[in-house]
Design a protein around this motif. Sequence first.
Motif, PDB file in Angstrom:
ATOM      1  N   VAL A 172      15.404 -18.915   2.968  1.00  0.00           N
ATOM      2  CA  VAL A 172      16.138 -18.106   3.941  1.00  0.00           C
ATOM      3  C   VAL A 172      16.284 -16.676   3.423  1.00  0.00           C
ATOM      4  O   VAL A 172      16.755 -16.448   2.308  1.00  0.00           O
ATOM      5  N   LEU A 173      15.850 -15.706   4.246  1.00  0.00           N
ATOM      6  CA  LEU A 173      15.944 -14.297   3.890  1.00  0.00           C
ATOM      7  C   LEU A 173      16.429 -13.489   5.090  1.00  0.00           C
ATOM      8  O   LEU A 173      16.185 -13.860   6.239  1.00  0.00           O
ATOM      9  N   ASP A 174      17.075 -12.365   4.823  1.00  0.00           N
ATOM     10  CA  ASP A 174      17.320 -11.371   5.858  1.00  0.00           C
ATOM     11  C   ASP A 174      15.975 -10.783   6.278  1.00  0.00           C
ATOM     12  O   ASP A 174      15.088 -10.588   5.439  1.00  0.00           O
ATOM     13  N   TYR A 175      15.815 -10.512   7.574  1.00  0.00           N
ATOM     14  CA  TYR A 175      14.487 -10.083   8.020  1.00  0.00           C
ATOM     15  C   TYR A 175      14.067  -8.742   7.439  1.00  0.00           C
ATOM     16  O   TYR A 175      12.872  -8.488   7.239  1.00  0.00           O
ATOM     17  N   HIS A 176      15.023  -7.852   7.138  1.00  0.00           N
ATOM     18  CA  HIS A 176      14.671  -6.583   6.491  1.00  0.00           C
ATOM     19  C   HIS A 176      14.075  -6.846   5.109  1.00  0.00           C
ATOM     20  O   HIS A 176      13.070  -6.226   4.716  1.00  0.00           O
ATOM     21  N   GLU A 177      14.711  -7.781   4.389  1.00  0.00           N
ATOM     22  CA  GLU A 177      14.230  -8.126   3.057  1.00  0.00           C
ATOM     23  C   GLU A 177      12.841  -8.761   3.143  1.00  0.00           C
ATOM     24  O   GLU A 177      11.961  -8.484   2.326  1.00  0.00           O
ATOM     25  N   HIS A 178      12.657  -9.619   4.135  1.00  0.00           N
ATOM     26  CA  HIS A 178      11.345 -10.241   4.330  1.00  0.00           C
ATOM     27  C   HIS A 178      10.262  -9.185   4.515  1.00  0.00           C
ATOM     28  O   HIS A 178       9.210  -9.233   3.873  1.00  0.00           O
ATOM     29  N   ASP A 179      10.512  -8.224   5.403  1.00  0.00           N
ATOM     30  CA  ASP A 179       9.489  -7.220   5.700  1.00  0.00           C
ATOM     31  C   ASP A 179       9.193  -6.346   4.483  1.00  0.00           C
ATOM     32  O   ASP A 179       8.041  -5.953   4.254  1.00  0.00           O
ATOM     33  N   TYR A 180      10.240  -6.057   3.705  1.00  0.00           N
ATOM     34  CA  TYR A 180      10.032  -5.253   2.494  1.00  0.00           C
ATOM     35  C   TYR A 180       9.164  -6.009   1.489  1.00  0.00           C
ATOM     36  O   TYR A 180       8.202  -5.466   0.942  1.00  0.00           O
ATOM     37  N   ILE A 181       9.495  -7.285   1.279  1.00  0.00           N
ATOM     38  CA  ILE A 181       8.769  -8.083   0.289  1.00  0.00           C
ATOM     39  C   ILE A 181       7.327  -8.317   0.724  1.00  0.00           C
ATOM     40  O   ILE A 181       6.391  -8.103  -0.054  1.00  0.00           O
ATOM     41  N   THR A 182       7.133  -8.758   1.957  1.00  0.00           N
ATOM     42  CA  THR A 182       5.764  -9.047   2.406  1.00  0.00           C
ATOM     43  C   THR A 182       4.933  -7.775   2.498  1.00  0.00           C
ATOM     44  O   THR A 182       3.726  -7.799   2.261  1.00  0.00           O
ATOM     45  N   GLY A 183       5.579  -6.677   2.850  1.00  0.00           N
ATOM     46  CA  GLY A 183       4.857  -5.407   2.897  1.00  0.00           C
ATOM     47  C   GLY A 183       4.375  -4.984   1.518  1.00  0.00           C
ATOM     48  O   GLY A 183       3.304  -4.394   1.370  1.00  0.00           O
ATOM     49  N   THR A 184       5.178  -5.316   0.502  1.00  0.00           N
ATOM     50  CA  THR A 184       4.835  -4.939  -0.870  1.00  0.00           C
ATOM     51  C   THR A 184       3.767  -5.845  -1.459  1.00  0.00           C
ATOM     52  O   THR A 184       2.802  -5.389  -2.065  1.00  0.00           O
ATOM     53  N   ILE A 185       3.925  -7.172  -1.266  1.00  0.00           N
ATOM     54  CA  ILE A 185       3.024  -8.105  -1.939  1.00  0.00           C
ATOM     55  C   ILE A 185       1.812  -8.492  -1.097  1.00  0.00           C
ATOM     56  O   ILE A 185       0.865  -9.070  -1.604  1.00  0.00           O
ATOM     57  N   SER A 186       1.845  -8.194   0.202  1.00  0.00           N
ATOM     58  CA  SER A 186       0.753  -8.634   1.060  1.00  0.00           C
ATOM     59  C   SER A 186       0.051  -7.483   1.745  1.00  0.00           C
ATOM     60  O   SER A 186      -1.133  -7.239   1.534  1.00  0.00           O
ATOM     61  N   HIS A 187       0.781  -6.749   2.569  1.00  0.00           N
ATOM     62  CA  HIS A 187       0.148  -5.720   3.378  1.00  0.00           C
ATOM     63  C   HIS A 187      -0.319  -4.526   2.546  1.00  0.00           C
ATOM     64  O   HIS A 187      -1.423  -4.011   2.756  1.00  0.00           O
ATOM     65  N   LEU A 188       0.511  -4.081   1.589  1.00  0.00           N
ATOM     66  CA  LEU A 188       0.135  -2.920   0.781  1.00  0.00           C
ATOM     67  C   LEU A 188      -1.144  -3.152  -0.018  1.00  0.00           C
ATOM     68  O   LEU A 188      -2.027  -2.281  -0.031  1.00  0.00           O
ATOM     69  N   PRO A 189      -1.310  -4.308  -0.683  1.00  0.00           N
ATOM     70  CA  PRO A 189      -2.585  -4.531  -1.391  1.00  0.00           C
ATOM     71  C   PRO A 189      -3.802  -4.472  -0.476  1.00  0.00           C
ATOM     72  O   PRO A 189      -4.862  -3.989  -0.886  1.00  0.00           O
TER      73      PRO A 189
END
Length: 209
Positions: A172-189
């Motif tokens: 369970v995550l806050d959606y802002h936190e989710h987007d920050y994390i996935t953006g860093t580890i998935s989309h940015l690479p």
Amino acid sequence: MDKTKIGFIGLGLIGGSIAKAIRQYFSEYEIVAFDKNIEALALAAKESVIDIAVTSIDDNFYNCSYIFLCTPVSFNNYYLKQLTRYLNDDCILTDVGSVKESIHKEVTDLNIGRYFIGGHPMAGSEKSGYCNSRPVLIENAYYIVTPSEEVSQEKIARYTTFLSSLKTIPVVLDYHEHDYITGTISHLPHIIAASLVNFVKDTDTRDDG
């Protein structure tokens, strides 16, 4: 006792895999699915993964315990508006999108937050479509859950328990936190990799040196 009914909007790789996992562990559940792809619906019906196939969102979606939005992120908001009439206090509406801010904003604008729990199974494949879906795709995969502010703790607990029963690992995550994390580890690479490929293409020469 009424049969548990689960609805799917979109029956591609992820939607199909979740539907197959539900069928594997809860064979008695009724599954209704909408998709624009007639062939996918026909195959899912032939395989007895779904009970009801529809080519438009209609009254078959009344009285669902869960409704999964499994279309591309750009289409989910459009379908949200069509689903509002089918929501009830016992229903949990969820999605599987990799970006959460847009759908959470739309849920707030439509005043349906008390029904909505965002979701993002951290699973996938280089292949797409229902024909490549399989129940083990989500097995042992982290499944990010982003509840709306209005949804009850009881619904969050019920949903995470359900996801666990499908052999996923809910987080369970806050959606802002989710987007920050996935953006860093998935989309940015992905962006960096694409930039490097374009850089090599633009600067490469025929000289060996």
